[in-house]
Design a protein around this motif. Sequence first.
Motif, PDB file in Angstrom:
ATOM      1  N   GLU A   1      26.565   5.550   0.596  1.00  0.00           N
ATOM      2  CA  GLU A   1      27.293   6.318  -0.318  1.00  0.00           C
ATOM      3  C   GLU A   1      28.519   5.455  -0.596  1.00  0.00           C
ATOM      4  N   ALA A   2      29.163   4.691   0.293  1.00  0.00           N
ATOM      5  CA  ALA A   2      30.246   3.789   0.192  1.00  0.00           C
ATOM      6  C   ALA A   2      29.745   2.761  -1.065  1.00  0.00           C
ATOM      7  N   THR A   3      28.684   2.067  -0.888  1.00  0.00           N
ATOM      8  CA  THR A   3      28.245   1.104  -1.466  1.00  0.00           C
ATOM      9  C   THR A   3      27.737   1.335  -2.766  1.00  0.00           C
ATOM     10  N   ARG A   4      27.489   2.731  -3.037  1.00  0.00           N
ATOM     11  CA  ARG A   4      26.946   2.844  -4.514  1.00  0.00           C
ATOM     12  C   ARG A   4      28.045   3.019  -5.507  1.00  0.00           C
ATOM     13  N   LYS A   5      29.218   2.904  -4.784  1.00  0.00           N
ATOM     14  CA  LYS A   5      30.554   3.156  -5.601  1.00  0.00           C
ATOM     15  C   LYS A   5      30.904   1.664  -6.058  1.00  0.00           C
ATOM     16  N   GLU A   6      30.328   0.648  -5.525  1.00  0.00           N
ATOM     17  CA  GLU A   6      31.022  -0.587  -5.696  1.00  0.00           C
ATOM     18  C   GLU A   6      30.547  -1.061  -6.895  1.00  0.00           C
ATOM     19  N   GLU A   7      31.559  -1.843  -7.459  1.00  0.00           N
ATOM     20  CA  GLU A   7      31.101  -2.501  -8.767  1.00  0.00           C
ATOM     21  C   GLU A   7      29.969  -3.587  -8.372  1.00  0.00           C
ATOM     22  N   GLY A   8      28.900  -3.648  -9.623  1.00  0.00           N
ATOM     23  CA  GLY A   8      28.008  -4.489  -9.264  1.00  0.00           C
ATOM     24  C   GLY A   8      26.750  -3.865  -8.618  1.00  0.00           C
ATOM     25  N   CYS A   9      26.914  -2.710  -8.011  1.00  0.00           N
ATOM     26  CA  CYS A   9      25.805  -2.135  -7.410  1.00  0.00           C
ATOM     27  C   CYS A   9      24.784  -1.503  -8.335  1.00  0.00           C
ATOM     28  N   ILE A  10      23.590  -1.720  -8.425  1.00  0.00           N
ATOM     29  CA  ILE A  10      22.780  -1.095  -9.271  1.00  0.00           C
ATOM     30  C   ILE A  10      22.038  -0.074  -8.545  1.00  0.00           C
ATOM     31  N   TYR A  11      21.505  -0.130  -7.339  1.00  0.00           N
ATOM     32  CA  TYR A  11      20.995   0.704  -6.418  1.00  0.00           C
ATOM     33  C   TYR A  11      21.078  -0.042  -4.936  1.00  0.00           C
ATOM     34  N   TYR A  12      21.253   1.038  -4.008  1.00  0.00           N
ATOM     35  CA  TYR A  12      21.270   0.908  -2.716  1.00  0.00           C
ATOM     36  C   TYR A  12      20.858   1.932  -1.796  1.00  0.00           C
ATOM     37  N   ASP A  13      19.501   1.640  -1.438  1.00  0.00           N
ATOM     38  CA  ASP A  13      18.850   2.990  -0.871  1.00  0.00           C
ATOM     39  C   ASP A  13      18.279   2.559   0.580  1.00  0.00           C
ATOM     40  N   LEU A  14      18.499   3.534   1.632  1.00  0.00           N
ATOM     41  CA  LEU A  14      17.916   3.350   2.737  1.00  0.00           C
ATOM     42  C   LEU A  14      16.293   4.099   2.825  1.00  0.00           C
ATOM     43  N   VAL A  15      15.453   3.305   3.235  1.00  0.00           N
ATOM     44  CA  VAL A  15      14.159   3.680   3.447  1.00  0.00           C
ATOM     45  C   VAL A  15      13.462   3.765   4.615  1.00  0.00           C
ATOM     46  N   GLN A  16      12.626   4.641   4.993  1.00  0.00           N
ATOM     47  CA  GLN A  16      11.934   4.340   6.405  1.00  0.00           C
ATOM     48  C   GLN A  16      10.650   4.165   6.182  1.00  0.00           C
ATOM     49  N   ASP A  17      10.008   3.254   7.007  1.00  0.00           N
ATOM     50  CA  ASP A  17       8.327   3.021   6.944  1.00  0.00           C
ATOM     51  C   ASP A  17       7.608   4.349   7.361  1.00  0.00           C
TER      52      ASP A  17
ATOM     53  N   GLU B   1       4.497   4.571   8.248  1.00  0.00           N
ATOM     54  CA  GLU B   1       3.734   4.313   9.481  1.00  0.00           C
ATOM     55  C   GLU B   1       4.421   4.038  10.727  1.00  0.00           C
ATOM     56  N   ASP B   2       5.550   3.385  10.583  1.00  0.00           N
ATOM     57  CA  ASP B   2       6.450   3.041  11.886  1.00  0.00           C
ATOM     58  C   ASP B   2       7.655   3.577  11.736  1.00  0.00           C
ATOM     59  N   GLY B   3       7.824   4.879  12.071  1.00  0.00           N
ATOM     60  CA  GLY B   3       9.396   5.470  11.994  1.00  0.00           C
ATOM     61  C   GLY B   3      10.597   4.649  12.615  1.00  0.00           C
ATOM     62  N   SER B   4      10.407   3.708  13.372  1.00  0.00           N
ATOM     63  CA  SER B   4      11.354   2.993  13.949  1.00  0.00           C
ATOM     64  C   SER B   4      11.813   1.844  12.920  1.00  0.00           C
ATOM     65  N   THR B   5      11.050   1.671  11.832  1.00  0.00           N
ATOM     66  CA  THR B   5      11.456   0.293  10.859  1.00  0.00           C
ATOM     67  C   THR B   5      11.950   0.890   9.258  1.00  0.00           C
ATOM     68  N   PHE B   6      13.075   0.373   9.262  1.00  0.00           N
ATOM     69  CA  PHE B   6      13.859   0.835   8.079  1.00  0.00           C
ATOM     70  C   PHE B   6      14.152  -0.197   7.204  1.00  0.00           C
ATOM     71  N   GLN B   7      14.330  -0.064   5.889  1.00  0.00           N
ATOM     72  CA  GLN B   7      14.800  -1.228   4.876  1.00  0.00           C
ATOM     73  C   GLN B   7      15.880  -0.517   4.186  1.00  0.00           C
ATOM     74  N   MET B   8      16.885  -1.458   3.728  1.00  0.00           N
ATOM     75  CA  MET B   8      17.968  -1.159   2.760  1.00  0.00           C
ATOM     76  C   MET B   8      17.388  -1.948   1.504  1.00  0.00           C
ATOM     77  N   VAL B   9      17.020  -1.325   0.564  1.00  0.00           N
ATOM     78  CA  VAL B   9      16.584  -1.845  -0.658  1.00  0.00           C
ATOM     79  C   VAL B   9      17.778  -1.963  -1.787  1.00  0.00           C
ATOM     80  N   GLU B  10      17.934  -2.971  -2.267  1.00  0.00           N
ATOM     81  CA  GLU B  10      19.277  -3.238  -3.002  1.00  0.00           C
ATOM     82  C   GLU B  10      18.981  -3.997  -4.345  1.00  0.00           C
ATOM     83  N   LYS B  11      19.703  -3.623  -5.275  1.00  0.00           N
ATOM     84  CA  LYS B  11      19.888  -4.607  -6.313  1.00  0.00           C
ATOM     85  C   LYS B  11      21.316  -4.666  -7.079  1.00  0.00           C
ATOM     86  N   TRP B  12      21.688  -5.841  -7.452  1.00  0.00           N
ATOM     87  CA  TRP B  12      23.105  -6.306  -7.522  1.00  0.00           C
ATOM     88  C   TRP B  12      22.995  -6.934  -8.936  1.00  0.00           C
ATOM     89  N   THR B  13      24.135  -6.918  -9.506  1.00  0.00           N
ATOM     90  CA  THR B  13      24.315  -7.385 -10.903  1.00  0.00           C
ATOM     91  C   THR B  13      24.422  -8.816 -10.915  1.00  0.00           C
TER      92      THR B  13
END
Length: 100
Positions: free
Chosen positions: A30-46, A48-60
């Motif tokens: 929530e805080a990151t998505r408000k930052e200048e230069g953030c195109i997207y910033y998402d937390l995703v969960q695997d 097949e393996d519910g204990s593995t997560f990724q932050m998937v980000e795109k910056w200008t």
Amino acid sequence: MADTVYVTATFKVTPGKEAEFIEAGKAVCEATRKEEGCIYYDLVQDQEDGSTFQMVEKWTSAAALDTHLKTDHVGAFGKACTEGGMWVGGPVIQKLTQRA
């Protein structure tokens, strides 16, 4: 496109700490998505393996990413995950460049 930076940060979460990790992730997203230069910033969960997560980000730019990494909310997220025993070994971070 030349300056755009993609990032994946992979987290292996301690079993039983997934819900706590998701809540901490929601706050940093929530805080990151408000930052200048953030195109997207998402937390995703695997799926097949519910204990593995990724932050998937795109910056200008790399500069926007560098600024992000110094923010209080990123520091608070890391501290909460470390002190709360939420992750195993910390994140594995990849910085990527689009080629096509």
